[in-house]
Structures are given as C-alpha cells and as structure tokens.
Design a protein around this motif. Sequence first.
Motif, mmCIF file in Angstrom:
data_model
loop_
_atom_site.group_PDB
_atom_site.id
_atom_site.type_symbol
_atom_site.label_atom_id
_atom_site.label_comp_id
_atom_site.label_asym_id
_atom_site.label_seq_id
_atom_site.Cartn_x
_atom_site.Cartn_y
_atom_site.Cartn_z
ATOM 1 N N ALA A 18 -35.629 -94.257 67.731
ATOM 2 C CA ALA A 18 -35.727 -93.114 66.803
ATOM 3 C C ALA A 18 -36.492 -93.632 65.482
ATOM 4 C CB ALA A 18 -34.082 -92.741 66.177
ATOM 5 N N LEU A 19 -36.539 -94.869 65.056
ATOM 6 C CA LEU A 19 -37.286 -94.980 63.616
ATOM 7 C C LEU A 19 -38.658 -95.332 64.337
ATOM 8 C CD1 LEU A 19 -36.431 -96.083 61.013
ATOM 9 C CD2 LEU A 19 -36.852 -98.351 62.029
ATOM 10 N N LEU A 106 -39.920 -82.097 62.273
ATOM 11 C CA LEU A 106 -40.719 -82.840 61.231
ATOM 12 C C LEU A 106 -41.630 -81.752 60.510
ATOM 13 C CD1 LEU A 106 -41.150 -85.704 59.992
ATOM 14 C CD2 LEU A 106 -42.955 -85.929 61.560
ATOM 15 N N VAL A 107 -42.354 -81.486 61.276
ATOM 16 C CA VAL A 107 -43.502 -80.318 60.778
ATOM 17 C C VAL A 107 -43.016 -79.257 60.004
ATOM 18 C CG1 VAL A 107 -45.487 -78.713 61.284
ATOM 19 C CG2 VAL A 107 -45.151 -80.869 62.481
ATOM 20 N N MET A 155 -35.657 -85.601 62.310
ATOM 21 C CA MET A 155 -36.226 -85.981 63.189
ATOM 22 C C MET A 155 -35.471 -87.352 63.957
ATOM 23 S SD MET A 155 -40.236 -86.763 64.135
ATOM 24 C CE MET A 155 -40.616 -87.501 65.691
ATOM 25 N N PHE A 156 -35.083 -88.148 62.777
ATOM 26 C CA PHE A 156 -34.406 -89.468 63.253
ATOM 27 C C PHE A 156 -33.367 -88.989 64.086
ATOM 28 C CE2 PHE A 156 -31.596 -92.933 62.389
ATOM 29 C CZ PHE A 156 -32.383 -93.965 62.580
ATOM 30 N N ALA A 157 -32.385 -88.022 63.389
ATOM 31 C CA ALA A 157 -31.118 -87.504 63.930
ATOM 32 C C ALA A 157 -31.412 -87.101 65.284
ATOM 33 C CB ALA A 157 -30.433 -86.447 63.167
ATOM 34 N N ARG A 158 -32.469 -86.165 65.517
ATOM 35 C CA ARG A 158 -32.634 -85.684 66.898
ATOM 36 C C ARG A 158 -33.025 -86.615 67.841
ATOM 37 N NH1 ARG A 158 -33.219 -84.346 70.809
ATOM 38 N NH2 ARG A 158 -34.205 -82.405 71.984
ATOM 39 N N SER A 159 -33.897 -87.666 67.451
ATOM 40 C CA SER A 159 -34.205 -88.752 68.279
ATOM 41 C C SER A 159 -32.915 -89.407 68.829
ATOM 42 C CB SER A 159 -35.406 -89.647 67.731
ATOM 43 O OG SER A 159 -36.301 -89.028 67.038
ATOM 44 N N VAL A 211 -27.117 -91.266 58.198
ATOM 45 C CA VAL A 211 -28.335 -90.636 58.052
ATOM 46 C C VAL A 211 -28.332 -89.503 57.210
ATOM 47 C CG1 VAL A 211 -30.174 -89.299 59.455
ATOM 48 C CG2 VAL A 211 -29.215 -91.352 60.478
ATOM 49 N N LEU A 212 -27.099 -88.543 57.214
ATOM 50 C CA LEU A 212 -26.905 -87.423 56.237
ATOM 51 C C LEU A 212 -26.594 -88.201 55.119
ATOM 52 C CD1 LEU A 212 -24.760 -85.111 58.356
ATOM 53 C CD2 LEU A 212 -27.013 -84.941 57.689
#
Lengths: 228, 352
Positions: A18-19, A106-107, A155-159, A211-212
């Motif tokens: 994710a990172l 992200l975008v 994005m990190f969470a989604r990953s 993360v949140l």
Amino acid sequence: MLLTPEDITAIWLSLKVALTATLLSLPFGFATAWLLVFKTLRGKVVLEVLVNLPLTLPPVVIGYFLLLLLGKNGWLGKALAETGIQLIFTWKAAVIASAVVGFPLLVRSIRLGMESIDKQLIAASRTLGASWYDSLFTIILPLSLRGIVAGSSLMFARSLGEFGATIIVAGNMPGRTQTIPLAIYDYTSSPSSTAMALSLCMVSVVISVAVLLLHEMLGRKLDRSSAS
Amino acid sequence: MRLQLNLKKQFGSFFLKMDADISGERIGIFGDSGSGKSSIVNLVAGLLQPDKGEIFLDGEALFSSRDHLNISPEKRRIAIVLQQAMLFPHLSVKNNLLYGYRRCAEQHRKIKPDALIDLLKLEPLLHRGVNYLSGGEKQRVALGRAVLANPRLLLMDEPLSALDDKLRYQIIPYLRSVSEEFRIPYLFISHSVNEMQLMTEQILVVNGGALIEVTTPERLARNRMAQSQGGYLNLLHLADPVNQHGLFACRWGKNTLLVSTGANCSEKSLFELSSREIILFKKHPEAISARNLLECTVEEMFNSGGRIGIVLSADGEKLIAEIVQSAADELNITPGSPLFAAIKASSFRRLG
C-alpha cells in the motif's frame, strides 16, 4: 489474537504494498491532476475517462488486463523479461495492481484541492517573475497539500483492501504475495479458521482507524499552519 | 513609458480591438465593467495572448503574432495589483513581499525592501499571517509585493474597488507616494472618474472592447460630473496648517481655508473637495455656519449632463462648483460675475 507467522508476513506485505503504491503514484497523480485542472489540452476527455476508468471497471477486469500486458506474452512483459525483470506473481505486481486501482481516487482528491486554488494567485506569481514550474512548486503544490494528504490516505486505504486485481496478477502465495484480504479469503474457505480470520479482520480495522486518524491529524495541522 | 497596442482578441461573443500608442508615466484606462479594461491588463501582462497583433513596451516587443513572439509573463517585468489583494495564503506577509524581489535579477533590484516597508508602514504586519490582515492592509501588502518585484510597468486593475470609502482614502496616499518615490510608470484601470482624477495624467476611454477616446482627467471629470459619484473633484494643495480652536487654518495660494482634518499634516498636503460641497451666494451672506467663505469670480461655465459646472477663481486659485440649471438662471451667473462660495470645514478630505 491468533496470528501465524504467515499472517504477520501478510500484514507487513499489505503495508509495504500500500505504501509503495501510494508513494509511486503520488508524482503521477499530482501531474495528472495539474494537467486536468490547469491545462487546456486537446483530448482532455480521453485522459479524464482513462484516469477514472479503474473506478468503474471491476478490479478483476483490471487485473486481467494487467496480466495480459505484463505476462510472459504481453508486450510490456516481454520487454521487461528481456531486461531480466519479472513482475507477475511477485509483490511488485501487487503494487502495480493497487496503484492502478487507487489512482483515480488520488487524482480526484488532488484535483479538488487544486480546483479550490484561485487562478489569480497563480497569475500573480507569474507576473512576479515565477516561471510555470516555479509557480507549480511554490504556489500550487503547497496550496493543494490538503488534497494530496486526503488523496494519499484514500489511496493507501484502498490499496490495503485491494483484492480482485491483486489475486490475478500477483496470485495468492502465503509468505510471498499474500496480503491481508487474500489471507482472510483463504481462512474463510476453511470452516475451522474463523478465529484466525477474525484476528486478521481486527488488524485491518486497527490499520484503517490509524490511517483515518493520521489523515485527520495532518489535515488539522495543515489548517492551523495556513491560518497562522 | 511608451505602450503600443495593436491587437485583436475574441472572447466568446465579445470582441476586443485595440489600437493605441500612449506615452506617459501615469496612464488611466477608464470604462464601465465589461468594456474590456481587465482584458487589456491580462494581455499586457502576458496572462492572455491576443489572437492577432502586437504589443510593444518602450519599443520592445512583448507579443507579435507576425514574428510568433510571445514573451512569457515572468520575463516581462510587468507587475499587477488586482481588485482582490491575492496574497499567497500559505506565506507570511514578509515572504509575500519578497516573492517577486527574490525572483528579480540583481541588476534590476533598485527598490529595496527596507525602503518600501518604511514607506508603506508595513513593519508591524511583517510576521503576521496574511489571513489576519484587514482589507486595506492586504491591499497595501499586495502593492508592496508588486513594487518590490521592481517592475518596469505596474498594472493596477481596480485596486480600490473592493475597499470601502474610508479604506480607499487610506490607500490612495500610499499609491501616490509609491509611484512618486520610486518612479514606476503605471496603468491605472478603474470605472471611477474620481480615481482617474487622483491617479492619472492621461486616460484611454474604452467601451465595448474598443478605444473611444484619449482624454485628460480634467476633461473626463467635467464630462462626467453629473453621473460621477462625487461630482467633480477639486484637488487643493494646502500648506502650513495652524491649529485654530480645533480646526486647521491652511494656506491655499493667497487664501486661507479652515479644514477639520489637518492633524499630522506636513507643510504641504493634498486635499479633495467635491464640486457638490460648494454653495454659491450672489451677495455676501451675513452669517453662515460654513467656516469658509471665498470671494470669487466666474471664469467659465460648462454644461455636463444637465448640471452646470461653474469654474471659479478665488484670488488666482481655481475651483469648480456644480449647480443645477434653475439655480444658474436664478442667480443670473455669467462669466465674469462675482460670487461668494461657502464651504464647510468638514468637506475637505485629505489625500496625502
């Protein structure tokens, strides 16, 4: 909590994937958002659709396309194989899968941040002697920082939750390419492992909450520094 | 400074066509909103490109469609001050001020930050965040930031329009002193006749995307006296204030005027007086509350949108009063006739 050594590896692998996916995507996400917000391009709609496509496509479909592209007979896979790089069924493939799936999120966030910047601020910087890239780094980047933080967290969470595309391009090999969601999937298919699955679920919850919280903290810090 | 514009630009259904060759240090562009004033600013600054044509500044081409030349905004050395201050919200006041200065080549750095900070009285604001400034303070910082970029031309696009009356009169002295002290030529864009009178020597009047005429502030102010918010603005240089029972007696040529705002006045200060604040008498009024009564002669009369402008001479000093036609008839005013002009001490507004 019941965590096998393989589970621990899965947790670390999830975080690593994710990172890496988020960091790797950041410059591209920033550039894409900048193109979409500030540039008048021919075929902007095409770019727009391409960027957002992973959001609407089933992840499995994306995974399959990536497999075709990066696989032994894919045109990119072939070229890479010649230089001795193999991506498919390694953790790097999981990174690529996560990056593609999370990219639109992200975008979108960075774009929202950029759209809230008054165009006259950029005009002012240009007339004060800043070239376009000077203005990009001294005005646009700092002023879209909140969007960048929000986009990165998303994005990190989604990953972390990426499943469909990952299982196709990276496989589900415990200790090598098995991330948390894949490990949980494995546990759920055997009735005796409910406790194991639950443990990993708890880990997921903890990471997500962290993360949140981090996102909130960074956001507040940014608000404070911009208001001082 | 010489600015040559010969250009065409289409914005949707609006068409801008400019053909002008102007020289001067304090040039105004006057027009109503939607007349194309701001587009001219953006074209000169390089933020927009003409569809066709040329822009020359002091003989140097900034844009030429024929030669495919378009100098980018950061290389034009033309700074702008807009209606909104547009300070960078993530930078301190100091870093805002120095943004342009740091990007200015060594040989052009004639105006130094310290001198400017002094002149605009910015010292107390330096370490504050820009979000904690008032509207007037913001505009002062924006002006300082533009001037410190050491531009060869300063574009001021309605810099006073977002400010209320009180603030506007606080900023005007700064605008004037900056241009006088540092000798930066400017284009001043506004829809206010009064601001044109205060800030410019020569005016381009634009309407519907075209140049209508080149005029002087005096002619513009006389033409628009009736429509303009403050009528015609008389600008008076008053000197040597002396405190007299709370009012200030100032010398105006050979006359003495009593004004109510003269505190901290230097030897010579500029005051404005609206043409509507002057009351005319045919004979000497015995006793009136207005503190100034001047004996004048009518030099000239002009008609402006139904109002009559009376050009008065008070011991050699000129003053314009505004009256309606019926008043002119009743008083039977003709050039050469003597009149008494009464002005309240509080009608004078100090500009710097």
